[in-house]
Design a protein around this motif. Structure first.
Motif, short mmCIF file in Angstrom:
data_model
loop_
_atom_site.label_atom_id
_atom_site.label_comp_id
_atom_site.label_asym_id
_atom_site.label_seq_id
_atom_site.Cartn_x
_atom_site.Cartn_y
_atom_site.Cartn_z
N THR A 264 -43.47 31.97 -12.75
CA THR A 264 -44.92 31.81 -12.86
C THR A 264 -45.47 32.56 -14.06
OG1 THR A 264 -45.12 31.55 -10.45
CG2 THR A 264 -47.12 32.15 -11.65
N GLU A 265 -44.97 33.76 -14.29
CA GLU A 265 -45.42 34.55 -15.43
C GLU A 265 -44.98 33.95 -16.75
OE1 GLU A 265 -45.12 38.70 -12.84
OE2 GLU A 265 -43.62 38.23 -14.35
N LEU A 266 -43.78 33.40 -16.78
CA LEU A 266 -43.30 32.75 -18.00
C LEU A 266 -44.20 31.59 -18.39
CD1 LEU A 266 -39.47 32.77 -17.26
CD2 LEU A 266 -40.60 33.98 -19.13
N GLN A 267 -44.53 30.74 -17.42
CA GLN A 267 -45.38 29.61 -17.71
C GLN A 267 -46.76 30.05 -18.18
OE1 GLN A 267 -45.66 25.86 -17.59
NE2 GLN A 267 -43.75 26.58 -18.52
N ALA A 268 -47.30 31.09 -17.55
CA ALA A 268 -48.62 31.59 -17.95
C ALA A 268 -48.59 32.11 -19.38
CB ALA A 268 -49.07 32.69 -16.99
N THR A 269 -47.52 32.81 -19.74
CA THR A 269 -47.41 33.36 -21.09
C THR A 269 -47.22 32.27 -22.13
OG1 THR A 269 -46.45 35.40 -20.19
CG2 THR A 269 -46.13 34.99 -22.53
N ILE A 270 -46.42 31.26 -21.81
CA ILE A 270 -46.22 30.14 -22.73
C ILE A 270 -47.54 29.40 -22.97
CG2 ILE A 270 -45.09 27.89 -23.02
CD1 ILE A 270 -42.70 29.15 -21.44
N ARG A 271 -48.28 29.15 -21.90
CA ARG A 271 -49.58 28.48 -22.05
C ARG A 271 -50.55 29.34 -22.88
NH1 ARG A 271 -48.63 26.87 -16.53
NH2 ARG A 271 -49.83 28.67 -15.80
N ALA A 272 -50.50 30.65 -22.66
CA ALA A 272 -51.37 31.56 -23.41
C ALA A 272 -51.03 31.52 -24.90
CB ALA A 272 -51.24 32.98 -22.87
N ALA A 273 -49.73 31.43 -25.23
CA ALA A 273 -49.31 31.36 -26.64
C ALA A 273 -49.84 30.09 -27.30
CB ALA A 273 -47.79 31.41 -26.73
N HIS A 274 -49.78 28.97 -26.58
CA HIS A 274 -50.30 27.72 -27.12
C HIS A 274 -51.83 27.78 -27.25
CE1 HIS A 274 -46.73 25.25 -27.51
NE2 HIS A 274 -46.32 25.64 -26.31
N LEU A 296 -32.27 33.58 -6.63
CA LEU A 296 -33.19 33.05 -5.62
C LEU A 296 -34.23 32.09 -6.20
CD1 LEU A 296 -33.78 36.33 -3.58
CD2 LEU A 296 -32.46 34.32 -2.86
N LEU A 297 -34.56 32.26 -7.49
CA LEU A 297 -35.59 31.42 -8.11
C LEU A 297 -35.01 30.56 -9.23
CD1 LEU A 297 -38.48 34.06 -8.36
CD2 LEU A 297 -38.20 32.26 -6.64
N PHE A 298 -33.72 30.26 -9.13
CA PHE A 298 -33.02 29.60 -10.24
C PHE A 298 -33.68 28.28 -10.64
CE2 PHE A 298 -29.68 27.01 -12.20
CZ PHE A 298 -29.20 27.89 -13.16
N GLN A 299 -33.96 27.41 -9.69
CA GLN A 299 -34.56 26.12 -10.03
C GLN A 299 -35.95 26.27 -10.63
OE1 GLN A 299 -32.95 23.30 -10.16
NE2 GLN A 299 -31.11 24.37 -9.41
N ASP A 300 -36.67 27.29 -10.21
CA ASP A 300 -37.99 27.56 -10.80
C ASP A 300 -37.84 28.03 -12.24
OD1 ASP A 300 -39.74 27.11 -8.43
OD2 ASP A 300 -38.56 28.75 -7.62
N PHE A 301 -36.81 28.84 -12.50
CA PHE A 301 -36.56 29.28 -13.87
C PHE A 301 -36.19 28.10 -14.77
CE2 PHE A 301 -36.04 33.70 -12.29
CZ PHE A 301 -36.82 34.34 -13.24
N VAL A 302 -35.44 27.15 -14.25
CA VAL A 302 -35.05 25.97 -15.04
C VAL A 302 -36.28 25.25 -15.59
CG1 VAL A 302 -33.95 23.70 -14.94
CG2 VAL A 302 -32.85 25.66 -13.85
N LYS A 303 -37.34 25.19 -14.77
CA LYS A 303 -38.56 24.47 -15.18
C LYS A 303 -39.58 25.37 -15.88
CE LYS A 303 -38.98 23.25 -10.86
NZ LYS A 303 -39.51 22.68 -9.59
N ALA A 304 -39.32 26.68 -15.90
CA ALA A 304 -40.32 27.63 -16.38
C ALA A 304 -40.53 27.62 -17.89
CB ALA A 304 -39.94 29.04 -15.94
N ARG A 339 -30.81 23.22 -20.62
CA ARG A 339 -30.43 22.29 -21.69
C ARG A 339 -30.28 20.86 -21.16
NH1 ARG A 339 -26.08 24.69 -23.11
NH2 ARG A 339 -26.97 26.01 -24.74
N TYR A 340 -29.73 20.73 -19.95
CA TYR A 340 -29.42 19.38 -19.44
C TYR A 340 -30.34 18.94 -18.30
CZ TYR A 340 -25.20 20.22 -22.12
OH TYR A 340 -24.32 20.51 -23.14
N GLY A 341 -31.09 19.88 -17.74
CA GLY A 341 -31.91 19.50 -16.60
C GLY A 341 -33.40 19.54 -16.85
N GLY A 342 -33.82 20.28 -17.85
CA GLY A 342 -35.24 20.39 -18.13
C GLY A 342 -35.67 19.40 -19.19
N ARG A 343 -36.99 19.19 -19.29
CA ARG A 343 -37.52 18.27 -20.31
C ARG A 343 -37.67 18.97 -21.66
NH1 ARG A 343 -42.75 15.95 -17.41
NH2 ARG A 343 -42.71 18.05 -16.51
#
Length: 348
Positions: A264-274, A296-304, A339-343
């Motif tokens: 969640t923090e990664l996504q917030a920071t990326i959006r803030a940079a943009h 525990l949050l692996f799949q969330d990190f993949v999309k983060a 690399r292979y699962g995210g957009r």
């Protein structure tokens, strides 16, 4: 106070009034064992801080994300309103002399209330601010329901004569609404009228920081600080240590340091940079923090990392006392999954 490096039982003697220890200290630590054998009063750090919360008019700032920024802003707003608060926060603050502590002379104590190992349940605040509730510290709570239950217990410890300031935009926090018993609750939203005023003054980017600022402002005004004083403090604040902290340039690229270690923090920071640099390419160099969190949050990190143009992953930072067991979930596994699962990003 004399500072020693390392741990020796001989440093603990009968003349000590008490022993305060970090939650990460194991029970086989020689100093802790010596204090136990001598029957000295022993307090964990949260227990010791909890005693202070009973003596001062404490405003505890909790939440899975955004605690440090919100705590700092609230402290600065109270200071601007001549309330001269004592502040204890989880980052270094320029306005506090690059320390994480401000010693005040009046009654207010603004405290960053961390939920790790249920630390915040030791506190007895007059008022509480909660930024959000998320799937964090799952090695302690197990699942989101466990996290929610802990936050309800924390809020139940707030003085009934005090108040709560809560983030209406956070669905997990809002879901607790019917279980809250306090009579005075302020629900704050970034879609409200106050947000337009705050947007004109805030200098740190990101929708999450606007939310943090609004929560701090509402708590400060509830404690008697005029809104114009709050806005002045907000306009002067440029951020804290490792909270999207500008470090300089590298080959023409602006470099920022941020402690974001949760999806969640990664996504917030990326959006803030943009938001800060629209149309520019954004890369990240990321080191996963704690093997168990990554697992525990692996799949969330993949999309983060959505929204990045490139990503560099470092080996996972192993937290002392929390990463004893080996794990097959590594930074390399995360790199392959991204690399292979995210957009995006494609460059990893």
């Amino acid at each position: 106070m004399r500072i020693h490096l390392g741990h020796k039982a001989s440093r603990i003697h009968r003349k000590l009034g008490m022993v305060i220890y970090n939650n990460a200290i194991p029970r086989d630590n020689p100093e802790w064992k010596r204090a136990r054998d001598l029957k000295l009063p022993r307090y964990s750090y949260p227990q010791a801080v909890g005693e202070i919360t009973k003596r001062l008019t404490t405003v505890a700032v909790a939440g899975s994300h955004g605690k440090s920024t919100t705590t700092t802003l609230l402290g600065l707003m109270l200071a601007a309103g001549r309330q001269d608060p004592t502040v204890l926060v989880g980052t270094k603050v320029k306005e506090f002399g690059n320390k994480n502590f401000r010693k005040g002379k009046k009654k207010y104590f603004v405290l960053e209330a961390d939920e790790f190992k249920r630390a915040f349940l030791e506190y007895r605040p007059y008022a509480a601010v909660v930024t959000n509730v998320d799937r964090e510290h799952l090695d302690v709570y197990g699942n989101l329901d466990g996290v929610k239950e802990a936050f309800l217990k924390f809020l139940a410890n707030v003085n009934p004569r005090g108040f709560l300031v809560l983030n209406k935009d956070d669905a997990n926090l809002l879901s607790l609404k019917d279980k809250l018993e306090h009579k005075k609750i302020y629900w704050i939203s970034a879609n409200g009228k106050d947000a337009e005023i705050a947007r004109k003054h805030i200098r740190i980017p990101g929708a999450h920081n606007l939310s943090n600022a609004l929560l701090a402002m509402r708590a400060a005004t509830a404690l008697g600080v005029p809104e114009e004083k709050c806005l002045k403090a907000l306009a002067a604040y440029k951020g804290s240590w490792r909270r999207m902290e500008y470090k300089g340039t590298f080959r023409g690229a602006k470099v920022y340091d941020d402690y974001a270690h949760h999806p969640t923090e990664l996504q917030a920071t990326i959006r803030a940079a943009h938001e800060a640099y629209p149309g520019k390419k954004v890369w990240a160099v990321f080191q996963p923090h704690q093997k168990e969190r990554l697992k525990l949050l692996f799949q969330d990190f993949v999309k983060a990392f959505e929204g990045l143009d490139g990503l560099v992953l470092l080996d996972t930072y192993e937290v002392a006392g929390r990463d004893e067991k080996p794990s097959k979930i590594t930074s390399l596994a995360l790199a392959d999954a991204v690399r292979y699962g995210g957009r995006s990003p494609r460059q990893v």
